[in-house]
Design a protein around this motif. Sequence first.
Motif, PDB file in Angstrom:
ATOM      1  N   PHE A 194       4.537   1.907  -6.196  1.00 48.82           N
ATOM      2  CA  PHE A 194       4.119   0.535  -6.485  1.00 48.82           C
ATOM      3  C   PHE A 194       4.620  -0.416  -5.400  1.00 48.82           C
ATOM      4  N   GLN A 195       5.881  -0.269  -5.023  1.00 46.43           N
ATOM      5  CA  GLN A 195       6.443  -1.199  -4.057  1.00 46.43           C
ATOM      6  C   GLN A 195       5.924  -0.954  -2.647  1.00 46.43           C
ATOM      7  N   ILE A 196       5.734   0.317  -2.280  1.00 51.39           N
ATOM      8  CA  ILE A 196       5.149   0.610  -0.968  1.00 51.39           C
ATOM      9  C   ILE A 196       3.748  -0.002  -0.915  1.00 51.39           C
ATOM     10  N   ALA A 197       2.995   0.153  -2.018  1.00 55.28           N
ATOM     11  CA  ALA A 197       1.650  -0.437  -2.077  1.00 55.28           C
ATOM     12  C   ALA A 197       1.719  -1.960  -1.940  1.00 55.28           C
ATOM     13  N   ASP A 198       2.752  -2.562  -2.535  1.00 49.17           N
ATOM     14  CA  ASP A 198       2.929  -4.014  -2.422  1.00 49.17           C
ATOM     15  C   ASP A 198       3.125  -4.426  -0.967  1.00 49.17           C
ATOM     16  N   ASP A 199       3.915  -3.646  -0.251  1.00 44.87           N
ATOM     17  CA  ASP A 199       4.152  -3.942   1.166  1.00 44.87           C
ATOM     18  C   ASP A 199       2.869  -3.770   1.985  1.00 44.87           C
ATOM     19  N   ILE A 200       2.065  -2.752   1.643  1.00 46.76           N
ATOM     20  CA  ILE A 200       0.789  -2.542   2.334  1.00 46.76           C
ATOM     21  C   ILE A 200      -0.150  -3.711   2.034  1.00 46.76           C
ATOM     22  N   LEU A 201      -0.182  -4.113   0.765  1.00 43.74           N
ATOM     23  CA  LEU A 201      -1.009  -5.233   0.321  1.00 43.74           C
ATOM     24  C   LEU A 201      -0.602  -6.525   1.032  1.00 43.74           C
ATOM     25  N   ASP A 202       0.678  -6.674   1.250  1.00 42.44           N
ATOM     26  CA  ASP A 202       1.178  -7.877   1.922  1.00 42.44           C
ATOM     27  C   ASP A 202       0.623  -7.966   3.345  1.00 42.44           C
ATOM     28  N   VAL A 203       0.353  -6.811   3.961  1.00 43.97           N
ATOM     29  CA  VAL A 203      -0.156  -6.767   5.338  1.00 43.97           C
ATOM     30  C   VAL A 203      -1.683  -6.770   5.369  1.00 43.97           C
ATOM     31  N   GLU A 204      -2.285  -5.959   4.490  1.00 52.28           N
ATOM     32  CA  GLU A 204      -3.731  -5.737   4.559  1.00 52.28           C
ATOM     33  C   GLU A 204      -4.535  -6.572   3.581  1.00 52.28           C
ATOM     34  N   GLY A 205      -3.875  -7.141   2.581  1.00 52.33           N
ATOM     35  CA  GLY A 205      -4.591  -7.757   1.471  1.00 52.33           C
ATOM     36  C   GLY A 205      -5.210  -9.098   1.820  1.00 52.33           C
ATOM     37  N   ASP A 206      -6.015  -9.575   0.872  1.00 54.85           N
ATOM     38  CA  ASP A 206      -6.673 -10.868   0.986  1.00 54.85           C
ATOM     39  C   ASP A 206      -5.984 -11.806  -0.017  1.00 54.85           C
ATOM     40  N   ALA A 207      -5.468 -12.929   0.497  1.00 53.87           N
ATOM     41  CA  ALA A 207      -4.662 -13.816  -0.351  1.00 53.87           C
ATOM     42  C   ALA A 207      -5.463 -14.305  -1.552  1.00 53.87           C
ATOM     43  N   GLU A 208      -6.757 -14.552  -1.355  1.00 55.24           N
ATOM     44  CA  GLU A 208      -7.567 -15.075  -2.465  1.00 55.24           C
ATOM     45  C   GLU A 208      -7.693 -14.029  -3.573  1.00 55.24           C
ATOM     46  N   ALA A 258      -3.976   7.976 -14.157  1.00 51.44           N
ATOM     47  CA  ALA A 258      -4.831   6.955 -13.544  1.00 51.44           C
ATOM     48  C   ALA A 258      -4.007   5.734 -13.126  1.00 51.44           C
ATOM     49  N   ALA A 259      -2.966   5.434 -13.916  1.00 57.72           N
ATOM     50  CA  ALA A 259      -2.095   4.289 -13.579  1.00 57.72           C
ATOM     51  C   ALA A 259      -1.410   4.532 -12.239  1.00 57.72           C
ATOM     52  N   ALA A 260      -1.006   5.786 -12.002  1.00 57.13           N
ATOM     53  CA  ALA A 260      -0.347   6.123 -10.741  1.00 57.13           C
ATOM     54  C   ALA A 260      -1.320   5.935  -9.573  1.00 57.13           C
ATOM     55  N   ARG A 261      -2.562   6.392  -9.749  1.00 56.35           N
ATOM     56  CA  ARG A 261      -3.545   6.213  -8.678  1.00 56.35           C
ATOM     57  C   ARG A 261      -3.864   4.730  -8.488  1.00 56.35           C
ATOM     58  N   PHE A 262      -3.876   3.999  -9.609  1.00 54.10           N
ATOM     59  CA  PHE A 262      -4.193   2.568  -9.547  1.00 54.10           C
ATOM     60  C   PHE A 262      -3.185   1.776  -8.718  1.00 54.10           C
ATOM     61  N   VAL A 263      -1.899   2.098  -8.860  1.00 53.68           N
ATOM     62  CA  VAL A 263      -0.886   1.241  -8.189  1.00 53.68           C
ATOM     63  C   VAL A 263      -1.048   1.250  -6.671  1.00 53.68           C
ATOM     64  N   ILE A 264      -1.639   2.326  -6.111  1.00 52.71           N
ATOM     65  CA  ILE A 264      -1.817   2.295  -4.650  1.00 52.71           C
ATOM     66  C   ILE A 264      -3.232   1.874  -4.238  1.00 52.71           C
ATOM     67  N   ALA A 265      -4.116   1.705  -5.217  1.00 54.65           N
ATOM     68  CA  ALA A 265      -5.498   1.323  -4.887  1.00 54.65           C
ATOM     69  C   ALA A 265      -5.772  -0.155  -5.192  1.00 54.65           C
ATOM     70  N   ARG A 266      -4.862  -0.793  -5.932  1.00 50.87           N
ATOM     71  CA  ARG A 266      -5.111  -2.168  -6.400  1.00 50.87           C
ATOM     72  C   ARG A 266      -5.209  -3.152  -5.241  1.00 50.87           C
ATOM     73  N   GLU A 267      -5.876  -4.265  -5.518  1.00 55.61           N
ATOM     74  CA  GLU A 267      -6.029  -5.311  -4.498  1.00 55.61           C
ATOM     75  C   GLU A 267      -5.215  -6.552  -4.835  1.00 55.61           C
ATOM     76  N   LYS A 268      -4.416  -6.460  -5.918  1.00 60.63           N
ATOM     77  CA  LYS A 268      -3.528  -7.577  -6.249  1.00 60.63           C
ATOM     78  C   LYS A 268      -2.324  -7.082  -7.040  1.00 60.63           C
TER      79      LYS A 268
END
Lengths: 290, 290
Positions: free
Chosen positions: A213-227, A280-290
Amino acid sequence: MTFQTALAEAAGRVQACLATELQGYGNEPVIAAMRYAVTGGKGLRGLLVMESARLHDVPESQSVWAAAAVEAVHAYSLVHDDLPAMDDDDLRRGQPTVHVRWDEATAILAGDALQTLAFDLLAREGCAPDPARRVALIATLAEAAGARGMVLGQAQDIAAETAAAPLTLAQITELQANKTGALIRWSAEAGARLAGADPAPLSAYATALGLAFQIADDILDVEGDAETAGKRLRKDEDAGKATFVSLLGLDGAKARAAALVEEAEEALSPFGATAGTLRAAARFVIAREK
Amino acid sequence: MTFQTALAEAAGRVQACLATELQGYGNEPVIAAMRYAVTGGKGLRGLLVMESARLHDVPESQSVWAAAAVEAVHAYSLVHDDLPAMDDDDLRRGQPTVHVRWDEATAILAGDALQTLAFDLLAREGCAPDPARRVALIATLAEAAGARGMVLGQAQDIAAETAAAPLTLAQITELQANKTGALIRWSAEAGARLAGADPAPLSAYATALGLAFQIADDILDVEGDAETAGKRLRKDEDAGKATFVSLLGLDGAKARAAALVEEAEEALSPFGATAGTLRAAARFVIAREK
């Protein structure tokens, strides 16, 4: 049923529980702020509680209380974390943060009362008829949320901003295990505790999930869309803070997160098909966009 | 033994319990701030817990946990109340406040973790072997401390500062019953709950005591010496806020406080001589200089 539907349904039930609860309170701004703060989150922690409860044949009418409790703690931590003296964020879940919508004093008090509410909910008979199980949930939530868990992680995160050297991978891993991991672990283990069962089989799942979850958060912080994310991004980069991405590279971080998700899914094998939503929750935490 | 000695001894035991507990934590600033915040208070709430427990033959080795819990909640409320966005106080118990000594983020987090610690302590087996009694203490503390108790009172107090008209006597009484009364009532009733006894006989004592305490606080704010009190005084007058003194006059407030102390002492008559220290506590709250 898709995972997104399951997540939305669980979040709906948890928010309805919290809304009903807060109806019994007054109409002061601090209470309006509490209502606002528990609205609109993904509800991942609540879902983990309810799904781990389902694995242990604990009915939803019971597990929704523990799910509401952990979402109240999560909401309180965000309200305080967004304060000017902490992360100083104006936007959360696409909406103005509590101290922007009201003021800092109201945000401090609403966060305080949301934490109290969490323990209040766990103390209810509806949560578990056996008081010993309620006490076990309360004791473990206090450990996960307090100065040996979430609050310690937040303090370590703040200290990292002014540290002489960027944190190492081991230090970031420990920090995140405290800051976000402890509450996620508590959530995934709560079902076992509600049933008076051993939470150990869920611990491996929960630990891998929390880190992913946290690694995904760091990826999201770099790749994500703020909106889409509904919050400010690129904060860590701007602050020059070490993250899983700065330490492992973007590809390395993605590979590590994917491996952790596999590890989490693997840990669920004793539970068979019943654990489909947790997988599915495990797969979701790295696929989420927010 | 004089009341001052009894109070100091009880405070010593509670502070030793909290200090031992926090030894198991780390050395981060947030934990140092927690230690600092629980040091040096009068310890009135802890004494009320331990004395009401003694009335019900509950040993001190048990009641000290509940006493430590309520002092942790009290300390958290002071740390947050002193923040710039709240009362903005630099001095507390004659020492710099937590956000002055450290910083605002550390004060927010230390307060948060002290609240968590309170529920953690009440969940311990040492507090009461019967988990149902621990749950009763947790549920009632959550009610007393949260948005229907202490936090509601703090929010009402903040709202009063910008209200169009000064509060009436009924409004101030309700505000104070929430802000300081709820925690004092919880403390005085805790001994009965630890024993599985009816807390009602102690409720009348606790309610009168809580109100006398706050009237005395308003008198102290006008008549007291800031150095002795260890905190800033004349705040309410400066802020143009209604207080028991502004509404009843200084003599009227003193007469009302004295009547409440008599009422509190009277409520203890079923307990006979064993309640001597609780009677002295009632007299103390209106005679104290800090």
